[in-house]
Design a protein around this motif. Structure first.
Motif, PDB file in Angstrom:
ATOM      1  N   GLY A 109       0.818  -1.209   0.000  1.00 33.60           N
ATOM      2  CA  GLY A 109       0.000   0.000   0.000  1.00 33.60           C
ATOM      3  C   GLY A 109       0.851   1.257   0.000  1.00 33.60           C
ATOM      4  N   ASP A 110       1.931   1.250   0.802  1.00 34.86           N
ATOM      5  CA  ASP A 110       2.836   2.409   0.847  1.00 34.86           C
ATOM      6  C   ASP A 110       3.510   2.630  -0.500  1.00 34.86           C
ATOM      7  N   ALA A 111       3.948   1.521  -1.135  1.00 32.68           N
ATOM      8  CA  ALA A 111       4.624   1.628  -2.436  1.00 32.68           C
ATOM      9  C   ALA A 111       3.657   2.149  -3.496  1.00 32.68           C
ATOM     10  N   GLN A 112       2.439   1.627  -3.501  1.00 35.56           N
ATOM     11  CA  GLN A 112       1.445   2.076  -4.482  1.00 35.56           C
ATOM     12  C   GLN A 112       1.048   3.533  -4.256  1.00 35.56           C
ATOM     13  N   TYR A 113       0.937   3.921  -2.999  1.00 34.39           N
ATOM     14  CA  TYR A 113       0.591   5.304  -2.689  1.00 34.39           C
ATOM     15  C   TYR A 113       1.716   6.248  -3.143  1.00 34.39           C
ATOM     16  N   SER A 168      -3.270   5.592  -5.939  1.00 32.72           N
ATOM     17  CA  SER A 168      -4.046   5.610  -4.698  1.00 32.72           C
ATOM     18  C   SER A 168      -5.201   4.611  -4.708  1.00 32.72           C
ATOM     19  N   LYS A 169      -5.734   4.305  -5.885  1.00 30.79           N
ATOM     20  CA  LYS A 169      -6.846   3.359  -5.979  1.00 30.79           C
ATOM     21  C   LYS A 169      -6.426   1.977  -5.491  1.00 30.79           C
ATOM     22  N   ASN A 170      -5.326   1.464  -6.007  1.00 29.30           N
ATOM     23  CA  ASN A 170      -4.846   0.144  -5.589  1.00 29.30           C
ATOM     24  C   ASN A 170      -4.236   0.182  -4.194  1.00 29.30           C
ATOM     25  N   ALA A 171      -3.675   1.339  -3.812  1.00 25.92           N
ATOM     26  CA  ALA A 171      -3.131   1.477  -2.459  1.00 25.92           C
ATOM     27  C   ALA A 171      -4.255   1.290  -1.440  1.00 25.92           C
ATOM     28  N   LYS A 172      -5.403   1.858  -1.715  1.00 28.36           N
ATOM     29  CA  LYS A 172      -6.552   1.734  -0.821  1.00 28.36           C
ATOM     30  C   LYS A 172      -6.959   0.274  -0.670  1.00 28.36           C
ATOM     31  N   ILE A 173      -6.963  -0.466  -1.777  1.00 28.15           N
ATOM     32  CA  ILE A 173      -7.316  -1.898  -1.739  1.00 28.15           C
ATOM     33  C   ILE A 173      -6.317  -2.672  -0.892  1.00 28.15           C
ATOM     34  N   SER A 174      -5.010  -2.369  -1.052  1.00 24.12           N
ATOM     35  CA  SER A 174      -3.970  -3.062  -0.281  1.00 24.12           C
ATOM     36  C   SER A 174      -4.080  -2.747   1.202  1.00 24.12           C
ATOM     37  N   TYR A 175      -4.333  -1.484   1.528  1.00 23.58           N
ATOM     38  CA  TYR A 175      -4.490  -1.102   2.934  1.00 23.58           C
ATOM     39  C   TYR A 175      -5.699  -1.812   3.566  1.00 23.58           C
ATOM     40  N   GLN A 176      -6.786  -1.910   2.831  1.00 28.59           N
ATOM     41  CA  GLN A 176      -7.984  -2.588   3.344  1.00 28.59           C
ATOM     42  C   GLN A 176      -7.710  -4.070   3.566  1.00 28.59           C
ATOM     43  N   LYS A 177      -6.933  -4.680   2.658  1.00 32.30           N
ATOM     44  CA  LYS A 177      -6.549  -6.074   2.825  1.00 32.30           C
ATOM     45  C   LYS A 177      -5.673  -6.234   4.068  1.00 32.30           C
ATOM     46  N   TYR A 178      -4.778  -5.273   4.286  1.00 27.02           N
ATOM     47  CA  TYR A 178      -3.901  -5.282   5.466  1.00 27.02           C
ATOM     48  C   TYR A 178      -4.731  -5.221   6.759  1.00 27.02           C
ATOM     49  N   ILE A 179      -5.717  -4.331   6.818  1.00 25.72           N
ATOM     50  CA  ILE A 179      -6.573  -4.199   8.005  1.00 25.72           C
ATOM     51  C   ILE A 179      -7.360  -5.492   8.235  1.00 25.72           C
ATOM     52  N   ALA A 180      -7.884  -6.058   7.149  1.00 26.81           N
ATOM     53  CA  ALA A 180      -8.662  -7.299   7.256  1.00 26.81           C
ATOM     54  C   ALA A 180      -7.808  -8.437   7.811  1.00 26.81           C
ATOM     55  N   LYS A 217      -4.508  -9.624  15.544  1.00 26.11           N
ATOM     56  CA  LYS A 217      -3.329  -8.824  15.898  1.00 26.11           C
ATOM     57  C   LYS A 217      -3.757  -7.503  16.523  1.00 26.11           C
ATOM     58  N   ASP A 218      -2.823  -6.855  17.167  1.00 24.99           N
ATOM     59  CA  ASP A 218      -3.091  -5.610  17.881  1.00 24.99           C
ATOM     60  C   ASP A 218      -3.419  -4.488  16.879  1.00 24.99           C
ATOM     61  N   LEU A 219      -4.686  -4.083  16.819  1.00 22.63           N
ATOM     62  CA  LEU A 219      -5.119  -3.089  15.833  1.00 22.63           C
ATOM     63  C   LEU A 219      -4.585  -1.694  16.137  1.00 22.63           C
ATOM     64  N   THR A 220      -4.114  -1.478  17.357  1.00 25.73           N
ATOM     65  CA  THR A 220      -3.559  -0.160  17.693  1.00 25.73           C
ATOM     66  C   THR A 220      -2.218   0.071  16.988  1.00 25.73           C
ATOM     67  N   LYS A 221      -1.636  -1.012  16.461  1.00 24.06           N
ATOM     68  CA  LYS A 221      -0.348  -0.893  15.765  1.00 24.06           C
ATOM     69  C   LYS A 221      -0.518  -0.509  14.296  1.00 24.06           C
ATOM     70  N   ILE A 222      -1.773  -0.434  13.851  1.00 22.36           N
ATOM     71  CA  ILE A 222      -1.997  -0.002  12.464  1.00 22.36           C
ATOM     72  C   ILE A 222      -1.644   1.477  12.344  1.00 22.36           C
ATOM     73  N   PRO A 223      -0.715   1.842  11.472  1.00 22.38           N
ATOM     74  CA  PRO A 223      -0.299   3.247  11.339  1.00 22.38           C
ATOM     75  C   PRO A 223      -1.468   4.162  10.978  1.00 22.38           C
ATOM     76  N   SER A 224      -1.470   5.360  11.523  1.00 24.65           N
ATOM     77  CA  SER A 224      -2.555   6.306  11.260  1.00 24.65           C
ATOM     78  C   SER A 224      -2.674   6.677   9.792  1.00 24.65           C
ATOM     79  N   ARG A 225      -1.549   6.608   9.067  1.00 28.31           N
ATOM     80  CA  ARG A 225      -1.574   6.969   7.642  1.00 28.31           C
ATOM     81  C   ARG A 225      -2.494   6.038   6.856  1.00 28.31           C
ATOM     82  N   VAL A 226      -2.631   4.791   7.333  1.00 30.28           N
ATOM     83  CA  VAL A 226      -3.478   3.821   6.629  1.00 30.28           C
ATOM     84  C   VAL A 226      -4.926   4.299   6.630  1.00 30.28           C
ATOM     85  N   TYR A 227      -5.428   4.717   7.792  1.00 28.52           N
ATOM     86  CA  TYR A 227      -6.810   5.193   7.884  1.00 28.52           C
ATOM     87  C   TYR A 227      -7.014   6.478   7.084  1.00 28.52           C
TER      88      TYR A 227
END
Length: 382
Positions: A340-344, A349-361, A368-378
């Motif tokens: 997601g970071d590389a695509q962004y 940004s379209k595919n980056a969003k898909i990758s970030y959503q897959k990462y959250i899922a 896993k600890d959801l508090t470790k998800i970087p704020s940039r992802v949201y």
């Protein structure tokens, strides 16, 4: 009928995408005529078949004496240098930059030509530059795609430098006295388009070439630094060498040993060398992936390389690696974040969003600890 309809939809998509996203590129749409440079000035060779570049909304047509090349545009990134991608994988691309806005001259470099610079003037502005009478020799020079455009003569300080018979060079002082001359067997000599603060000489020998920066000090002509190209590999060389003692083969062989650079671009070890990593392009990455497919033994090497490439802002190279990683290991959570970071960074940004959503899922499904998800992802999936 379905195929025709599909093609029309794709064409309309590219046209709407480029018109919406490519204002800078749109300002370049039109026909451009290839020019050559002499003494740091641009000239039009008045040949019967002029080489030209036709920039359209969704394609780039290069017309030359020998053949025409038509490339479809798949993606356009606008920064100081406009980058136009001409294949779906985004591995082949053309860089376009204003070289002289006043004279309407652009500099064009194609990844398939090892980024050899070519210069074009807007067709409507060709009357603003001088024309050179057409001859067989300079018409071929104007269409030559190998190396920078040849300058017969280059003025450096009070010295006049001439290239003769493509492989001989002579340096004359202000009184027209020859103070240096030499010929390089099986080589082609060219002057590059640069300022006259240095003598910018390129020597091409087979698949090897040297871009030499030469200066004059205390009646000596010194190679202050150079860039060595071997195929698609290159290395910067900082060294002092007198031009009169210069021998092409001896020089490149010595520098290869001194630099300890492995020119085998397919070597996966290059991914572990941060110094080499910044010089790796998508072609070398593809070579490495072909020779050493991703597996459990080298997965960490590839993942670390992709992370370092992102930090180097080599987003496309990182993206190529990470797409292969998630293809083979789709449950590798961190790879989706990095992708997601590389695509962004690659402005996808379209595919980056898909990758970030897959990462959250994956973070959720693997408890896993959801508090470790970087704020940039949201922020980037909004």
């Amino acid at each position: 009928m379905k195929k025709i309809l599909s093609t029309l939809i794709i064409a309309l998509f590219f046209n709407s995408y480029l018109s919406a996203q490519s204002n800078k590129y749109s300002s370049l749409i039109g026909e451009w005529i290839k020019v050559i440079s002499k003494n740091n000035e641009f000239y039009l060779v008045d040949c019967e078949n002029k080489s030209s570049l036709i920039l359209k909304n969704n394609s780039i047509l290069e017309k030359d004496v020998f053949e025409d090349t038509n490339n479809q545009i798949f993606k356009c990134i606008e920064k100081e240098i406009i980058t136009v991608f001409i294949n779906k994988e985004n591995t082949n691309y053309i860089k376009i930059k204003w070289f002289d806005k006043k004279k309407k001259v652009i500099k064009v470099q194609n990844s398939s030509d090892n980024f050899i610079p070519k210069y074009y003037i807007l067709k409507s502005n060709i009357n603003s530059i001088k024309k050179i009478k057409a001859t067989k020799e300079n018409c071929l020079e104007a269409s030559n795609d190998f190396g920078d455009e040849v300058n017969d003569t280059f003025q450096y300080k009070s010295f006049k430098i001439n290239i003769e018979n493509s492989n001989c060079i002579s340096i004359r002082d202000s009184k027209d006295k020859i103070i240096f001359e030499d010929c390089y067997e099986n080589s082609i000599l060219k002057f590059r388009q640069q300022s006259n603060k240095i003598l910018p000489l390129t020597i091409i020998n087979g698949n090897k070439s040297l871009d030499l920066n030469i200066i004059q000090e205390n009646n000596k002509w010194i190679i202050s630094n150079a860039i060595y190209y071997k195929g698609k590999d290159k290395i910067n060389i900082n060294s002092i060498c007198e031009l009169k003692k210069f021998d092409f083969d001896d020089y490149v062989n010595l520098k290869e040993k001194e630099s300890n650079v492995n020119f085998q671009s397919q070597d996966i070890k290059n991914l572990q060398n941060k110094k080499l990593l910044k010089d790796l392009d998508v072609y070398k990455i593809s070579d490495i992936l072909t020779k050493s497919p991703i597996n459990t033994e080298n997965l960490v090497i590839y993942n670390d390389a992709a992370f370092n490439l992102i930090n180097l802002e080599s987003y496309n190279e990182a993206r190529i690696i990470l797409l292969e990683i998630v293809k083979k290991y789709p449950s590798r959570t961190v790879a989706w974040l990095n992708l997601g970071d590389a695509q962004y960074g690659f402005e996808d940004s379209k595919n980056a969003k898909i990758s970030y959503q897959k990462y959250i899922a994956l973070m959720k499904s693997q408890n896993k600890d959801l508090t470790k998800i970087p704020s940039r992802v949201y922020e980037r999936i909004k």
